[in-house]
Design a protein around this motif. Structure first.
Motif, short mmCIF file in Angstrom:
data_model
loop_
_atom_site.label_atom_id
_atom_site.label_comp_id
_atom_site.label_asym_id
_atom_site.label_seq_id
_atom_site.Cartn_x
_atom_site.Cartn_y
_atom_site.Cartn_z
N UNK A 1 0.81 -1.22 0.00
CA UNK A 1 0.00 0.00 0.00
C UNK A 1 0.85 1.27 0.00
N UNK A 2 2.15 1.11 -0.22
CA UNK A 2 3.07 2.26 -0.12
C UNK A 2 4.02 2.31 -1.31
N UNK A 3 3.52 2.03 -2.48
CA UNK A 3 4.33 2.11 -3.69
C UNK A 3 4.57 0.77 -4.35
N UNK A 4 4.36 -0.32 -3.63
CA UNK A 4 4.42 -1.64 -4.24
C UNK A 4 5.82 -2.18 -4.45
N UNK A 5 5.86 -3.47 -4.86
CA UNK A 5 7.13 -4.18 -5.08
C UNK A 5 7.13 -4.83 -6.45
N UNK A 6 8.32 -4.88 -7.05
CA UNK A 6 8.51 -5.60 -8.30
C UNK A 6 9.80 -6.40 -8.18
N UNK A 7 9.73 -7.68 -8.52
CA UNK A 7 10.86 -8.60 -8.37
C UNK A 7 11.13 -9.26 -9.71
N UNK A 8 12.38 -9.19 -10.17
CA UNK A 8 12.85 -9.95 -11.32
C UNK A 8 13.88 -10.94 -10.80
N UNK A 9 13.65 -12.23 -11.06
CA UNK A 9 14.44 -13.26 -10.39
C UNK A 9 14.70 -14.42 -11.34
N UNK A 10 15.96 -14.88 -11.40
CA UNK A 10 16.32 -15.97 -12.33
C UNK A 10 16.93 -17.16 -11.61
N UNK A 11 16.66 -17.33 -10.32
CA UNK A 11 17.14 -18.52 -9.63
C UNK A 11 16.02 -19.56 -9.62
N UNK A 12 15.96 -20.44 -8.63
CA UNK A 12 14.91 -21.46 -8.62
C UNK A 12 13.55 -20.80 -8.41
N UNK B 1 6.01 -10.42 -9.43
CA UNK B 1 7.19 -11.29 -9.46
C UNK B 1 7.33 -11.85 -10.87
N UNK B 2 8.50 -11.63 -11.47
CA UNK B 2 8.77 -12.13 -12.82
C UNK B 2 9.82 -13.23 -12.74
N UNK B 3 9.47 -14.40 -13.26
CA UNK B 3 10.35 -15.57 -13.24
C UNK B 3 10.06 -16.42 -14.47
N UNK B 4 11.07 -17.13 -14.91
CA UNK B 4 10.91 -17.94 -16.12
C UNK B 4 9.87 -19.06 -15.96
N UNK B 5 9.60 -19.49 -14.73
CA UNK B 5 8.61 -20.55 -14.51
C UNK B 5 7.18 -20.02 -14.43
N UNK B 6 7.03 -18.72 -14.44
CA UNK B 6 5.72 -18.10 -14.34
C UNK B 6 5.82 -16.77 -13.64
#
Length: 428
Positions: free
Chosen positions: A110-121, A136-141
Motif C-alpha cells: 500500500x506504499x508504492x508496491x514491489x517488483x521482483x525480477x528473479x532468475x534462480x529457482x 514477481x517475474x520468473x521464467x517458470x511463471x
C-alpha cells in the motif's frame, strides 16, 4: 517518494570483488558503505536466504528452513525440494501459511508496491512474494497482485544462466529502475549457477564474474541517472552466500542407516534434507529418543563439522519444535583448491536428479567462505566510502529497506543498518 533498489548476485563471495575481476563493483564500493563482516543465514542457501531477506526473520520464525526441508503430512515426514514452483503453495495447504512472517512485498503493497525480477529457482523467487502482494517475474511463471498470472507477452521468457540474466537485467532497468515501485529487486542466477559447474578461480569462472560485474554496472549506472534526476534511492548491491570447493560427497542418510539410527534409505522415521554443505535432520516425534544418539554419531564423523540440536539450534536461527531436530554443517578447511582459491568443504550427497560434483563450488554450511557474501549500501544514512566491521546478516536487509521507506519494521530478527551509520568511518 523514497525508493529501494536491490541487486543480488547469487553466490558471489566478497574476496572475488577485486579490481582486475569486478571493476564496477569495486568502483561502487568506493562510494558506498561496505559491510565487511556480512554473513548469510543457515543453511547458507538461496531459498533460505530469500525468505530471510524478504521477511527480516530467521527460519525459526519465517518457516522456510532449507533448500530441501521436510513437512509433517498425515502423520508422516515428507521431504520436499523448496525450489519447486509449487512448493510454497503446497506448504500453505499443509501448514496454513506459505511463510509465517510478512514479506517486504506485503509491507510495501500500500506504499508504492514491489517488483521482483528473479532468475534462480522458482521456489526462491516466489519466496519474495508467495501470497501475491506485488509483481514477481520468473521464467517458470510471472504473477501480479493476487498471484494473477501476467499476460504471456509480458512474462519472463529467459533461460537460467548469464544469457538469461542479461535479458532480465534489460527488463529490470526499464521496469524496475525506471519504474515507480517503492521496492525493486533484481536477483541474478550468476555467478552461482556456473560456480556449481566449474572450479572456483578457473578461467571460465573469472570470465563469468566479469560478465556479472558488467550487468551490475549497467544497473548502477541506471540508478545513478535516477538519483541525478532528484530521486531518493537506497541502492543495495549484495549476494546471498559464498561458495566453498567440494572435496567429497557424503551419504549422510546411509551413515545413519549403517549405524542403526534410521530404518532404511527411504524411511520416514528419520529424514535427511541435503542442503549442499549442510544437512537438516528431521526425526519423527515417535522416535524422538534417537535425537541424542544421532547427534553423537554425527559429531564423531571425520566429514562432519558443527552439529546442533536442542536449544543450540537457536544459535543458527532454527527451533527444534518448528523445524529440524538436528542441523549439521559439513567439515571444512581454508586450504586452497587447484586454482589457489581458499575454502574446501565436504558436501552432503544430493537428492535424486541433483548433480553430484567435486572440485566445483557448493554452499549451505557455516564455513568461512560460504558465509562471506557481499553487502554494499549507498544512499541516505550511509557514508560514502564507509567500512563497517561488525557482523551483519541477511535478516538486516528488510528492516534497513523499510527504514529508508519510512515504514514500520516491528518484531523482526534483524535491525536497520542506518542506526550504525555514525560509527562508520570513510576509507582513507
Amino acid at each position: 517518494m523514497a525508493r529501494v533498489i536491490a541487486i543480488m548476485l547469487d553466490g558471489l563471495r566478497r574476496d572475488f570483488v577485486r579490481p582486475e575481476i569486478m571493476p564496477n563493483l569495486v568502483r561502487f564500493a568506493a562510494r558506498a558503505t561496505v559491510f565487511e563482516a556480512h554473513r548469510s543465514v543457515f543453511p547458507s542457501a538461496t531459498r533460505v536466504v530469500s525468505a530471510a531477506f524478504a521477511t527480516g526473520c530467521h527460519p525459526a520464525r519465517n518457516g522456510l528452513q532449507g533448500n530441501a526441508m521436510a513437512l509433517m503430512e498425515d502423520g508422516r515426514l515428507v521431504l520436499h525440494d523448496a525450489g519447486k514452483p509449487e512448493f510454497l503453495q503446497h506448504k500453505r495447504a499443509v501448514t496454513g501459511c506459505s511463510l509465517a512472517m510478512p514479506t517486504l512485498a506485503e509491507r510495501v503493497a500500500a506504499h508504492g508496491g514491489a517488483i521482483v525480477f528473479n532468475n534462480v529457482s522458482p521456489g526462491a523467487a516466489y519466496a519474495h512474494d508467495p501470497d501475491g502482494h506485488g509483481h514477481v517475474y520468473h521464467r517458470a511463471g510471472s504473477f501480479g497482485p493476487g498471484r494473477v498470472p501476467v499476460p504471456e507477452t509480458d512474462g519472463l521468457a529467459i533461460e537460467l544462466g548469464i544469457d538469461g540474466d542479461r535479458e532480465m537485467t534489460r527488463r529490470f532497468v526499464a521496469e524496475g529502475v525506471d519504474g515507480d515501485a517503492a521496492f525493486a529487486l533484481l536477483w541474478l542466477s550468476e555467478p552461482d549457477t556456473s560456480q556449481h559447474a566449474v572450479p572456483l578461480g578457473s578461467p571460465e569462472h573469472l570470465d563469468l564474474l566479469a560478465a556479472v560485474d558488467a550487468l551490475a554496472g549497467t544497473v548502477i549506472g541506471a540508478v545513478d541517472a535516477r538519483i541525478a534526476a532528484g530521486e531518493d534511492i537506497l541502492l543495495s548491491v549484495g549476494s546471498d552466500h559464498g561458495h566453498q570447493t567440494v572435496t567429497e560427497t557424503i551419504d549422510v542418510a546411509g551413515s545413519l542407516v549403517a549405524a542403526g539410527l534410521k530404518q532404511a534409505d527411504t524411511s520416514d522415521d528419520v529424514v535427511v534434507a541435503p542442503n549442499g554443505t549442510a544437512a537438516l535432520i528431521y526425526i519423527h516425534p515417535d522416535h524422538a529418543e534417537r535425537i541424542d544418539a544421532i547427534a553423537a554419531h554425527l559429531a564423531v564423523q571425520p566429514w562432519a563439522g558443527p552439529v546442533f540440536h536442542g536449544a543450540a539450534l537457536a544459535d543458527i536461527g532454527h527451533h527444534p519444535e518448528t523445524g529440524p531436530a538436528i542441523a549439521l554443517s559439513m567439515a571444512a578447511s581454508d586450504a586452497d583448491n587447484a586454482f589457489g582459491v581458499p575454502g574446501l568443504s565436504a558436501a552432503v550427497m544430493p537428492g535424486p536428479g541433483k548433480a553430484d560434483r567435486t572440485g566445483c563450488g557448493q554452499h549451505g554450511g557455516l564455513a568461512a567462505r560460504e558465509q562471506s557474501p557481499v553487502l554494499m549500501l549507498s544512499g541516505r544514512g550511509f557514508a560514502p566510502g564507509g567500512r563497517h566491521g561488525a557482523a551483519t546478516s541477511a535478516v538486516d536487509l528488510a528492516p534497513t529497506f523499510l527504514a529508508h521507506l519510512g515504514l514500520p519494521a516491528d518484531d523482526l530478527d534483524g535491525r536497520a543498518l542506518q542506526a550504525a551509520s555514525p560509527s562508520m568511518t570513510p576509507e582513507t
